[in-house]
Write a protein that holds these residues in place. Structure first.
Motif, PDB file in Angstrom:
ATOM      1  N   HIS A 149      -7.552  -8.243  -3.696  1.00 46.44           N
ATOM      2  CA  HIS A 149      -8.829  -7.540  -3.516  1.00 46.44           C
ATOM      3  C   HIS A 149      -8.656  -6.052  -3.729  1.00 46.44           C
ATOM      4  O   HIS A 149      -7.536  -5.531  -3.666  1.00 46.44           O
ATOM      5  N   ARG A 183      -3.223 -12.507   2.085  1.00 44.63           N
ATOM      6  CA  ARG A 183      -4.601 -12.120   1.807  1.00 44.63           C
ATOM      7  C   ARG A 183      -4.861 -12.329   0.324  1.00 44.63           C
ATOM      8  O   ARG A 183      -4.011 -12.016  -0.509  1.00 44.63           O
ATOM      9  N   TYR A 210       0.865  -1.182   0.000  1.00 48.03           N
ATOM     10  CA  TYR A 210       0.000   0.000   0.000  1.00 48.03           C
ATOM     11  C   TYR A 210       0.904   1.235   0.000  1.00 48.03           C
ATOM     12  O   TYR A 210       2.026   1.187   0.543  1.00 48.03           O
ATOM     13  N   HIS A 235     -10.276  -2.499  -2.082  1.00 43.71           N
ATOM     14  CA  HIS A 235     -11.112  -1.971  -0.992  1.00 43.71           C
ATOM     15  C   HIS A 235     -12.041  -0.883  -1.523  1.00 43.71           C
ATOM     16  O   HIS A 235     -11.614  -0.038  -2.317  1.00 43.71           O
ATOM     17  N   TYR A 272      -1.346 -10.441  -1.423  1.00 41.33           N
ATOM     18  CA  TYR A 272      -0.232  -9.822  -0.687  1.00 41.33           C
ATOM     19  C   TYR A 272      -0.209 -10.327   0.740  1.00 41.33           C
ATOM     20  O   TYR A 272      -1.182 -10.900   1.235  1.00 41.33           O
TER      21      TYR A 272
HETATM   22 FE   LIG Z   1      -6.164  -4.842   1.604  1.00 43.17          FE
END
Ligand SMILES: [Fe+2]
Length: 275
Positions: free
Chosen positions: A220, A217, A162, A222, A196
């Motif tokens: 996806h 995870r 991120y 968000h 990730y």
């Molecule tokens: Fe996420």
């Protein structure tokens, strides 16, 4: 001292703590605190928690606080990896059957992301990533198309980080806000999200390692979708082909949120509950 006597002493202690809130005027706060105290006392009894283990827990929570800064919320990560965040979403579940399912906010949400024109590309780079355009409609459970909805979107960059995790990035990247068109439609250009690992350099990572758990995870995107007169929706859209759908480190996957992303366009509609 018999076990029965111990039990009575423990119970007297619990009752004394519960009664200490008697004079409070904040009834909801007292309800929450009394419940937390009951469960914490029961937890200590059930596990016969040693002094060392209690101190380890104190140190763990202290480290979790120290690791938390504006752009890195280790407590949310802890809540996520214990399934608590997802449970909070589930107990606050949509009231209408056709509303979009929610899932966890996660530790990387930041308010006030940059507002972009419809169909803008939300990243500053797309190195090695496949392009993906997500289109759809935001509507109300009553059928209204919502032309004044705000869609906040964020995801990992193609490098698996991120923006707030990446020391080489000092501006919002793969993070933006859009306002729906008057007919409720939206179109967002991004890069295909990738699987990730949640951050493992803090106490939560230590917990996962110590217990042999996965930190992965499933890929996806968000979304946080808000509109006047409607409940704000916090959710993800998951890549239906991810290998980690069954083993999400934060237990956030719901069947209704899986989306085929193999092409360069994917469509997903958001349905918001009325307030
Ligand atoms: Fe996420």
């Amino acid at each position: 001292v018999s076990d029965v006597t111990n039990q009575n002493v423990n119970e007297a202690l619990l009752n004394e703590v519960l009664a200490s809130f008697d004079d409070s005027r904040n009834s909801r706060l007292v309800e929450i605190l009394r419940s937390a105290v009951k469960h914490l006392h029961a937890f200590v009894e059930e596990t016969n928690l040693t002094r060392d283990e209690w101190m380890t827990g104190i140190d763990f929570l202290t480290d979790t606080g120290k690791k938390s800064i504006n752009s890195r919320q280790e407590f949310i990560l802890l809540s996520d990896t214990l399934g608590v965040s997802m449970l909070v979403e589930l107990v606050n579940q949509k009231s209408t059957v056709n509303a979009t399912d929610p899932t966890v906010l996660g530790p990387f949400y930041i308010p006030d992301s940059p507002m972009m024109e419809m169909n803008s590309f939300i990243g500053s780079d797309d190195e090695g990533a496949d392009p993906l355009t997500v289109t759809g409609i935001v509507q109300s459970t009553n059928g209204d198309l919502l032309g004044d909805a705000i869609i906040e979107v964020w995801q990992v960059a193609p490098n698996g980080l991120y923006d707030v995790q990446d020391v080489d990035v000092d501006a919002p990247n793969y993070r933006a806000r859009f306002q729906t068109c008057s007919d409720g439609r939206f179109s967002i250009r991004t890069s295909k999200p990738i699987d990730y690992q949640i951050p493992t350099d803090g106490p939560v990572g230590t917990m996962l390692t110590e217990t042999g758990r996965s930190s992965w995870r499933p890929a996806h995107i968000h979304f946080r979708v808000s509109c006047p007169g409607h409940k704000t929706l916090v959710t993800h859209v998951f890549d239906a082909s991810s290998r980690y759908l069954e083993s999400d480190a934060v237990f956030g996957v719901m069947d209704s949120l899986k989306l085929e992303m193999s092409g360069d366009e994917a469509s997903f509609d958001f349905v918001l509950d009325e307030e």
